[in-house]
Design a protein around this motif. Structure first.
Motif, PDB file in Angstrom:
ATOM      1  N   HIS A 163      53.915  41.943  44.591  1.00 53.25           N
ATOM      2  CA  HIS A 163      53.054  41.388  43.559  1.00 53.25           C
ATOM      3  C   HIS A 163      51.877  40.673  44.215  1.00 53.25           C
ATOM      4  O   HIS A 163      51.880  40.430  45.423  1.00 53.25           O
ATOM      5  N   THR A 164      50.886  40.341  43.423  1.00 50.82           N
ATOM      6  CA  THR A 164      49.756  39.526  43.873  1.00 50.82           C
ATOM      7  C   THR A 164      49.609  38.347  42.917  1.00 50.82           C
ATOM      8  O   THR A 164      50.379  38.185  41.966  1.00 50.82           O
ATOM      9  N   SER A 165      48.589  37.560  43.150  1.00 45.94           N
ATOM     10  CA  SER A 165      48.161  36.562  42.165  1.00 45.94           C
ATOM     11  C   SER A 165      47.352  37.250  41.074  1.00 45.94           C
ATOM     12  O   SER A 165      46.737  38.301  41.294  1.00 45.94           O
ATOM     13  N   ASP A 166      47.338  36.659  39.889  1.00 47.14           N
ATOM     14  CA  ASP A 166      46.469  37.187  38.844  1.00 47.14           C
ATOM     15  C   ASP A 166      45.000  36.908  39.137  1.00 47.14           C
ATOM     16  O   ASP A 166      44.111  37.415  38.442  1.00 47.14           O
ATOM     17  N   ALA A 167      44.743  36.120  40.203  1.00 43.16           N
ATOM     18  CA  ALA A 167      43.363  35.869  40.629  1.00 43.16           C
ATOM     19  C   ALA A 167      42.875  36.897  41.646  1.00 43.16           C
ATOM     20  O   ALA A 167      41.721  36.829  42.093  1.00 43.16           O
ATOM     21  N   HIS A 168      43.717  37.849  42.029  1.00 45.68           N
ATOM     22  CA  HIS A 168      43.314  38.873  42.985  1.00 45.68           C
ATOM     23  C   HIS A 168      42.291  39.805  42.335  1.00 45.68           C
ATOM     24  O   HIS A 168      42.406  40.153  41.152  1.00 45.68           O
ATOM     25  N   ASP A 169      41.307  40.247  43.106  1.00 48.67           N
ATOM     26  CA  ASP A 169      40.285  41.152  42.571  1.00 48.67           C
ATOM     27  C   ASP A 169      40.892  42.447  42.051  1.00 48.67           C
ATOM     28  O   ASP A 169      40.365  43.038  41.095  1.00 48.67           O
ATOM     29  N   TRP A 170      41.980  42.886  42.668  1.00 50.70           N
ATOM     30  CA  TRP A 170      42.621  44.108  42.181  1.00 50.70           C
ATOM     31  C   TRP A 170      43.088  43.934  40.738  1.00 50.70           C
ATOM     32  O   TRP A 170      42.906  44.824  39.911  1.00 50.70           O
TER      33      TRP A 170
END
Length: 532
Positions: free
Chosen positions: A106-113
């Motif tokens: 997973h990533t952060s919801d702030a990731h550009d992706w």
């Protein structure tokens, strides 16, 4: 199967640094890369083979770095890429290896992706995360629950769909089924390999791929305490899918092109043992994996050691295990296994056992000092799981408090200002400076046991055979290159005698067992060399 020309990692002792709490160098109350560089000699003096560095990447820090917003940037809280490059150089200058965390589920919801993915259903990254339509009544697509509480789905009005998250709602699930997403993650791996890192610890990697049909998880029929909705289900479909090993093979193949790099998986869950084997089987997947066999154990028993050892017999094609008794996600072992004993005695016994197990060893910062679990009052908690479930689950903050370097209060040489988590006053008496040079200190014992492990192939890579695991009595052999060692433990409250062959010599002991081989006071242990 590949033939490994350099297996520096096999049997290695790796020291886990939780950077927020290791050493503050810039006076903001949070540890950082320059602080770690300043304290590298302490790690090198332990005699370990390398360092596992928990996340230092750009992040909103809602899950303290495990919510990454840019995989290829250092968060300003910890420093810069130049600081990271300096760390790599300083680590290598001391003859150590450096492995870093990677969070590929997973990533952060702030990731550009994710910002791109959520805009609409047709953009180039629309399928980089796990999206699904609502049911006819508007409810989430299925019954999956998140680890941190509540449904594993959050509605997003931009796309008019739900996105999946196994953890916080701000940690959207990557669609690692998508080969393009895998390619992007391999580019991240390549970025850090090019900067000279020696390997990766893959966080929660068994969560990386989900069931494409979004099948409901069945209820868990087993009795037991449940503090979260997550605990009510058998997690057959939101994680642990059979396609994961193929992705791991791609990671391993990339690592092989850089030489002697090392990949280790963190595996948690009911199927952890089977997944550890699957992820490391043969020579084309990961080098090693560790589960929570000991991390979640509330007590130390001979049966647990025997059972865990029996699952890794060393068969052909079998992977290589790794073990740790404490980390940033679980209460410290000195408190967790103490029972009726004091934490210092428990810490010494646990260290002897850890250094005699077959597999890699991860040593969490502060374990070399025998730190007990810190007491953190509710008003100082920052761990989202702890806050949500308090007081049923005390959470992770008590294992993440600052490292005590000196006995000077109130912050023990960690920082010149109030730290992000409080310093437990009990830790000050166990500080590095207070234990350095002490003949009988926990720090001295740890250095001695690491040195013993590194100089005895039987302990580093040898076979492990359970001889006895009955009640308080735990005896196992370690054998390699004609060298045979007996490891003897009394896990009970009364003295016992264990017969050892004539000519055996005592090599190491804890908790009053330094007299005669086989004579074990309560809650003690010995390593005994057998004559050839």
């Amino acid at each position: 199967m590949r033939s490994a020309s350099n297996e520096w990692w096999r049997g290695a002792v790796l020291y886990q640094v939780y950077p927020r709490s290791f050493q503050d160098s810039d006076g903001d109350g949070v540890g950082d890369l320059q602080g770690l560089i300043r304290r590298l000699d302490h790690i090198a003096d332990l005699g370990v083979d390398g360092i596992w560095l928990s996340p230092v990447f750009a992040s909103p820090m809602k899950d303290f770095g495990y919510d990454v917003s840019d995989y290829c940037a250092i968060d300003p809280l910890f420093g810069t890429l130049d600081d990271f490059d300096a760390l790599v150089a300083e680590v290598h200058a001391r003859g150590l290896k450096l492995i870093i965390d990677q969070v590929y589920a997973h990533t952060s919801d702030a990731h550009d992706w994710f910002r791109a993915s959520r805009q609409d259903r047709t953009n180039d990254r629309a399928d980089w995360y796990v999206w699904a339509d609502a049911k006819a009544d508007g409810s989430p697509p299925n019954n999956w629950q998140s680890v941190f509480g509540g449904p594993a789905w959050t509605w997003d009005a931009r796309r008019g769909q739900y996105y999946m998250h196994n953890f916080l709602g701000s940690q959207p699930q990557l669609n690692v089924r998508n080969p393009v997403v895998q390619d992007a993650l391999l580019d991240v791996t390549r970025f850090w390999l090019d900067r000279g890192v020696d390997g990766f610890r893959l966080d929660a990697i068994n969560f990386a791929i989900h069931d494409a049909a979004l099948t409901d998880n069945p209820a868990d029929p087993r009795p037991g305490p449940r503090t979260r909705p997550f605990d009510f289900q058998l997690h057959l479909y939101n994680q642990s899918q059979p396609e994961i090993p193929a992705f791991l093979e791609r990671l391993r193949d990339l690592g092989e092109s850089y030489g002697d790099r090392f990949f280790v998986a963190e595996v948690v869950g009911d199927a952890a043992e089977a997944e550890m084997h699957a992820f490391t089987r043969g020579g084309d997947r990961l080098h090693s994996a560790y589960g929570f066999n000991y991390l979640y154990a509330r007590a130390l028993t001979a049966g647990r050691v025997a059972e865990t050892t029996g699952r890794w017999p060393g068969a052909d094609g079998e992977g290589w295990p790794a073990w740790t008794f404490s980390n940033h996600d679980t209460p410290r072992v000195a408190s967790r296994w103490a029972g009726t004993h004091d934490t210092g005695t428990t810490a010494r016994l646990a260290m002897l056992l850890l250094m005699t197990l077959r597999g890699n060893v991860f040593l969490y910062q502060g374990e070399e000092l025998g730190l007990p679990q810190a007491e953190v009052p509710f008003e100082r908690l920052v761990d989202p799981e702890a806050i949500a479930n308090w007081p049923m689950t005390l959470g992770r903050d008590g294992a993440r408090t600052p490292m005590p370097w000196t006995s000077d209060g109130p912050w023990g040489g960690f920082s010149e200002v109030e730290p992000w988590l409080p310093m437990d006053p009990r830790h000050l008496d166990l500080a590095v400076a207070a234990q350095t040079g002490g003949e009988h200190s926990m720090l001295t014992l740890t250095r001695h046991l690491i040195a013993l492990r590194k100089t005895r192939p039987a302990l580093t890579t040898g076979r492990m055979t359970i001889v006895e695991a009955d009640g308080p009595r735990l005896v196992f052999r370690r054998d390699a290159d004609g060298q045979a060692l007996l490891c003897l433990f009394n896990l009970g409250d009364s003295p016992i005698r264990i017969d050892v062959p004539d000519g055996a010599s005592l090599m190491a002991s804890v908790n009053g067992a330094e007299g005669t081989a086989g004579q074990l006071p309560a809650w003690s242990g010995q390593i005994v060399a057998l004559s050839s």
